[in-house]
Design a protein around this motif. Structure first.
Motif, PDB file in Angstrom:
ATOM      1  N   ARG A  79      13.867   9.169 -11.913  1.00 26.69           N
ATOM      2  CA  ARG A  79      14.018   8.530 -10.605  1.00 26.69           C
ATOM      3  C   ARG A  79      13.290   7.178 -10.579  1.00 26.69           C
ATOM      4  O   ARG A  79      13.816   6.175 -10.096  1.00 26.69           O
ATOM      5  CB  ARG A  79      13.454   9.424  -9.499  1.00 26.69           C
ATOM      6  N   LEU A  80      12.072   7.174 -11.093  1.00 24.75           N
ATOM      7  CA  LEU A  80      11.277   5.951 -11.075  1.00 24.75           C
ATOM      8  C   LEU A  80      11.891   4.861 -11.948  1.00 24.75           C
ATOM      9  O   LEU A  80      11.964   3.699 -11.540  1.00 24.75           O
ATOM     10  CB  LEU A  80       9.850   6.252 -11.541  1.00 24.75           C
ATOM     11  N   VAL A  81      12.317   5.218 -13.155  1.00 23.29           N
ATOM     12  CA  VAL A  81      12.899   4.214 -14.056  1.00 23.29           C
ATOM     13  C   VAL A  81      14.159   3.613 -13.435  1.00 23.29           C
ATOM     14  O   VAL A  81      14.368   2.396 -13.491  1.00 23.29           O
ATOM     15  CB  VAL A  81      13.208   4.820 -15.440  1.00 23.29           C
ATOM     16  N   HIS A  82      14.999   4.454 -12.835  1.00 22.40           N
ATOM     17  CA  HIS A  82      16.196   3.940 -12.165  1.00 22.40           C
ATOM     18  C   HIS A  82      15.811   2.984 -11.038  1.00 22.40           C
ATOM     19  O   HIS A  82      16.461   1.941 -10.849  1.00 22.40           O
ATOM     20  CB  HIS A  82      17.022   5.100 -11.600  1.00 22.40           C
ATOM     21  N   ALA A  83      14.767   3.307 -10.304  1.00 19.91           N
ATOM     22  CA  ALA A  83      14.335   2.441  -9.206  1.00 19.91           C
ATOM     23  C   ALA A  83      13.822   1.102  -9.742  1.00 19.91           C
ATOM     24  O   ALA A  83      14.109   0.046  -9.171  1.00 19.91           O
ATOM     25  CB  ALA A  83      13.255   3.135  -8.390  1.00 19.91           C
ATOM     26  N   PHE A  84      13.088   1.142 -10.840  1.00 13.81           N
ATOM     27  CA  PHE A  84      12.567  -0.091 -11.424  1.00 13.81           C
ATOM     28  C   PHE A  84      13.683  -0.988 -11.965  1.00 13.81           C
ATOM     29  O   PHE A  84      13.470  -2.182 -12.174  1.00 13.81           O
ATOM     30  CB  PHE A  84      11.577   0.223 -12.553  1.00 13.81           C
ATOM     31  N   ILE A 140       9.433  -5.501 -16.801  1.00 14.81           N
ATOM     32  CA  ILE A 140       8.998  -4.338 -17.591  1.00 14.81           C
ATOM     33  C   ILE A 140       8.633  -4.759 -19.007  1.00 14.81           C
ATOM     34  O   ILE A 140       7.573  -4.403 -19.530  1.00 14.81           O
ATOM     35  CB  ILE A 140      10.107  -3.268 -17.612  1.00 14.81           C
ATOM     36  N   LEU A 141       9.523  -5.520 -19.634  1.00 11.69           N
ATOM     37  CA  LEU A 141       9.323  -5.900 -21.034  1.00 11.69           C
ATOM     38  C   LEU A 141       8.140  -6.848 -21.200  1.00 11.69           C
ATOM     39  O   LEU A 141       7.423  -6.782 -22.210  1.00 11.69           O
ATOM     40  CB  LEU A 141      10.601  -6.546 -21.579  1.00 11.69           C
ATOM     41  N   GLU A 142       7.925  -7.728 -20.231  1.00  8.86           N
ATOM     42  CA  GLU A 142       6.785  -8.639 -20.297  1.00  8.86           C
ATOM     43  C   GLU A 142       5.466  -7.897 -20.120  1.00  8.86           C
ATOM     44  O   GLU A 142       4.460  -8.245 -20.749  1.00  8.86           O
ATOM     45  CB  GLU A 142       6.920  -9.725 -19.228  1.00  8.86           C
ATOM     46  N   ALA A 143       5.465  -6.882 -19.270  1.00  8.37           N
ATOM     47  CA  ALA A 143       4.225  -6.162 -18.971  1.00  8.37           C
ATOM     48  C   ALA A 143       3.815  -5.207 -20.095  1.00  8.37           C
ATOM     49  O   ALA A 143       2.624  -4.918 -20.257  1.00  8.37           O
ATOM     50  CB  ALA A 143       4.380  -5.377 -17.668  1.00  8.37           C
ATOM     51  N   TYR A 144       4.791  -4.753 -20.867  1.00  9.89           N
ATOM     52  CA  TYR A 144       4.496  -3.731 -21.869  1.00  9.89           C
ATOM     53  C   TYR A 144       3.915  -4.353 -23.137  1.00  9.89           C
ATOM     54  O   TYR A 144       4.466  -5.293 -23.708  1.00  9.89           O
ATOM     55  CB  TYR A 144       5.753  -2.950 -22.234  1.00  9.89           C
ATOM     56  N   LYS A 145       2.805  -3.840 -23.555  1.00  7.48           N
ATOM     57  CA  LYS A 145       2.183  -4.267 -24.801  1.00  7.48           C
ATOM     58  C   LYS A 145       2.473  -3.228 -25.875  1.00  7.48           C
ATOM     59  O   LYS A 145       2.024  -2.084 -25.790  1.00  7.48           O
ATOM     60  CB  LYS A 145       0.663  -4.421 -24.617  1.00  7.48           C
ATOM     61  N   SER A 152       0.833  -1.209   0.000  1.00  3.95           N
ATOM     62  CA  SER A 152       0.000   0.000   0.000  1.00  3.95           C
ATOM     63  C   SER A 152       0.866   1.256   0.000  1.00  3.95           C
ATOM     64  O   SER A 152       0.538   2.252  -0.663  1.00  3.95           O
ATOM     65  CB  SER A 152      -0.930   0.004   1.217  1.00  3.95           C
ATOM     66  N   VAL A 153       1.983   1.213   0.733  1.00  4.67           N
ATOM     67  CA  VAL A 153       2.900   2.354   0.763  1.00  4.67           C
ATOM     68  C   VAL A 153       3.614   2.483  -0.574  1.00  4.67           C
ATOM     69  O   VAL A 153       3.776   3.590  -1.109  1.00  4.67           O
ATOM     70  CB  VAL A 153       3.926   2.200   1.907  1.00  4.67           C
ATOM     71  N   ALA A 154       4.051   1.349  -1.129  1.00  3.85           N
ATOM     72  CA  ALA A 154       4.739   1.357  -2.425  1.00  3.85           C
ATOM     73  C   ALA A 154       3.840   1.938  -3.513  1.00  3.85           C
ATOM     74  O   ALA A 154       4.271   2.782  -4.313  1.00  3.85           O
ATOM     75  CB  ALA A 154       5.176  -0.060  -2.791  1.00  3.85           C
ATOM     76  N   ASN A 155       2.595   1.508  -3.541  1.00  6.31           N
ATOM     77  CA  ASN A 155       1.658   2.008  -4.550  1.00  6.31           C
ATOM     78  C   ASN A 155       1.365   3.491  -4.361  1.00  6.31           C
ATOM     79  O   ASN A 155       1.245   4.250  -5.335  1.00  6.31           O
ATOM     80  CB  ASN A 155       0.355   1.206  -4.486  1.00  6.31           C
ATOM     81  N   PHE A 157       6.118  -1.706  -9.813  1.00  7.98           N
ATOM     82  CA  PHE A 157       5.936  -1.548 -11.257  1.00  7.98           C
ATOM     83  C   PHE A 157       4.521  -1.901 -11.675  1.00  7.98           C
ATOM     84  O   PHE A 157       3.995  -1.325 -12.635  1.00  7.98           O
ATOM     85  CB  PHE A 157       6.936  -2.400 -12.038  1.00  7.98           C
ATOM     86  N   VAL A 158       3.892  -2.842 -10.969  1.00  8.96           N
ATOM     87  CA  VAL A 158       2.494  -3.167 -11.266  1.00  8.96           C
ATOM     88  C   VAL A 158       1.631  -1.919 -11.111  1.00  8.96           C
ATOM     89  O   VAL A 158       0.718  -1.674 -11.901  1.00  8.96           O
ATOM     90  CB  VAL A 158       1.992  -4.289 -10.331  1.00  8.96           C
ATOM     91  N   SER A 159       1.938  -1.121 -10.098  1.00 10.70           N
ATOM     92  CA  SER A 159       1.202   0.125  -9.880  1.00 10.70           C
ATOM     93  C   SER A 159       1.488   1.137 -10.985  1.00 10.70           C
ATOM     94  O   SER A 159       0.592   1.878 -11.420  1.00 10.70           O
ATOM     95  CB  SER A 159       1.572   0.715  -8.518  1.00 10.70           C
ATOM     96  N   PHE A 160       2.733   1.176 -11.459  1.00 13.77           N
ATOM     97  CA  PHE A 160       3.112   2.134 -12.503  1.00 13.77           C
ATOM     98  C   PHE A 160       2.558   1.741 -13.864  1.00 13.77           C
ATOM     99  O   PHE A 160       2.309   2.606 -14.714  1.00 13.77           O
ATOM    100  CB  PHE A 160       4.638   2.243 -12.586  1.00 13.77           C
ATOM    101  N   HIS A 161       2.369   0.451 -14.083  1.00 12.87           N
ATOM    102  CA  HIS A 161       2.006  -0.060 -15.402  1.00 12.87           C
ATOM    103  C   HIS A 161       0.792   0.626 -16.006  1.00 12.87           C
ATOM    104  O   HIS A 161       0.679   0.771 -17.233  1.00 12.87           O
ATOM    105  CB  HIS A 161       1.781  -1.576 -15.318  1.00 12.87           C
ATOM    106  N   GLU A 162      -0.139   1.070 -15.167  1.00 11.28           N
ATOM    107  CA  GLU A 162      -1.349   1.711 -15.679  1.00 11.28           C
ATOM    108  C   GLU A 162      -1.043   2.988 -16.457  1.00 11.28           C
ATOM    109  O   GLU A 162      -1.839   3.411 -17.306  1.00 11.28           O
ATOM    110  CB  GLU A 162      -2.295   2.036 -14.531  1.00 11.28           C
TER     111      GLU A 162
END
Length: 348
Positions: A171-176, A230-235, A136-139, A187-192
């Motif tokens: 910052r986010l991309v470096h963290a991912f 990342i690559l699997e999640a991206y369509k 919940s904090v991460a999201n 990343f699941v939260s960012f994917h949207e």
């Protein structure tokens, strides 16, 4: 008694009584507000009420830590978001111009510089909180950063994706792409946000730079796993529809060729990593199903696919489909670039 026993033997209670009863139950079930969290929210109000309470901002930032419990970390994130959004609306956060602080600098300029540095520090700490043990904090951290990026006004001349917004995304991309911690949950939260074409373009351009600047021969298995996530999640989008949807920031034109170039370069570089057997399988499945046909020069994947064929077992079988596609599409280039490989295998 039967299943249809009446709940009320006498008169039915009126709506007001039912409401009171339900509210009473909710009060018993709901947890009281954490005192530390309540104090953090109060300090946010004090800071916004008077700049004399500037130390309240420092105190709030001090609670942006992975070791803090969920209520405290969440309250600190929400308080920083409240402060930053308010300051943005009042146009009070701007990147200081001119040289670093000096004795001749006015008190107002010193405060602006101090405020900008504190906010920048807070955003860095919120980025670290995407790895909090509570999802919940991460999201919340991911959503807060993207909300601030959307409303960002750090530059003196606000425009589509200004410096402040880009810095947050970087910052986010470096963290991912962490080498030590799994970024699967945040990343699941960012994917949207991949529903916005401008986010996709800027995200993959940042990812391309990170991968190119990384010594891939020494990349950790965790780094490889995070990139695969990342690559699997991206369509990959439909070229005919790309750029026609809503933008996350601004209304600028988003070009498909920028995304295609970065996406292809990421794959050409990424396959130089050292993979585990499981990572080989995940990578080959993606290459066969959605990557080879998208890359401008798929022949550059030949060395990787031929290397996979030499691994043996299921990895060899999975590589055959990619090799076949390359041989039918890029036959001449494939033979020329790998003539020594083919000669040695034919002789065997």
């Amino acid at each position: 008694m039967g299943k249809n026993k009446r709940k009320y033997d006498g008169e039915l209670p009126n709506a007001q009584e039912v409401t009171k009863r339900n509210l009473s139950k909710l009060r018993k079930l709901s947890k009281p507000d954490n005192p530390a969290a309540a104090e953090i929210r109060a300090k946010a109000g004090e800071f916004l009420a008077d700049r004399k309470n500037a130390n309240c901002l420092v105190d709030i930032i001090g609670n942006l830590d992975l070791s803090e419990p969920s209520p405290v970390a969440s309250a600190a994130i929400e308080s920083i978001k409240r402060i930053v959004m308010t300051l943005i609306q009042k146009n009070q956060i701007k990147r200081p111009s001119g040289p670093e602080s000096s004795e001749d600098e006015s008190s107002e300029m010193k405060y602006r510089r101090w405020l900008f540095d504190r906010i920048d520090n807070a955003l860095t700490k919120i980025t670290e909180l995407i790895f909090h043990r509570k999802s919940s904090v991460a999201n919340l951290a991911v959503g807060t950063l993207m909300s601030i990026a959307k409303e960002q006004n750090f530059s003196l001349t606000p425009k589509d994706w200004d410096v402040g917004s880009m810095n947050i995304l970087t910052r986010l991309v470096h963290a991912f792409c962490s080498h030590t911690r799994s970024a699967k949950v945040p990343f699941v939260s960012f994917h949207e946000f991949f529903m916005y074409d401008d986010v996709c373009v800027h995200f993959f351009e940042k990812l391309e730079k990170i991968i190119k600047s990384t010594d891939l021969n020494k990349a950790s298995p965790m780094f490889v796993d995070n990139i695969l996530e990342i690559l699997e999640a991206y369509k990959y989008p439909d070229p005919e529809q790309f750029g026609k949807g809503p933008k996350f920031i601004g209304k600028g034109v988003v070009k498909m060729n920028r995304l295609k170039k970065s996406y292809g370069n990421i794959w050409i570089a990424f396959v130089r990593c050292n993979f585990t057997i499981a990572q080989y399988k995940r990578t080959l499945v993606m290459l066969n199903e959605k990557v080879i046909d998208l890359i401008e020069k798929p022949v550059l994947l030949a060395d990787f696919l031929l290397g996979c064929f030499d691994v043996g077992g299921a990895i060899s079988v999975l590589s055959l489909n990619g090799i076949y596609i390359l041989m039918t599409k890029e036959f001449i280039h494939l033979i020329y670039l790998n003539q020594e490989y083919w000669v040695s295998h034919i002789c065997e």
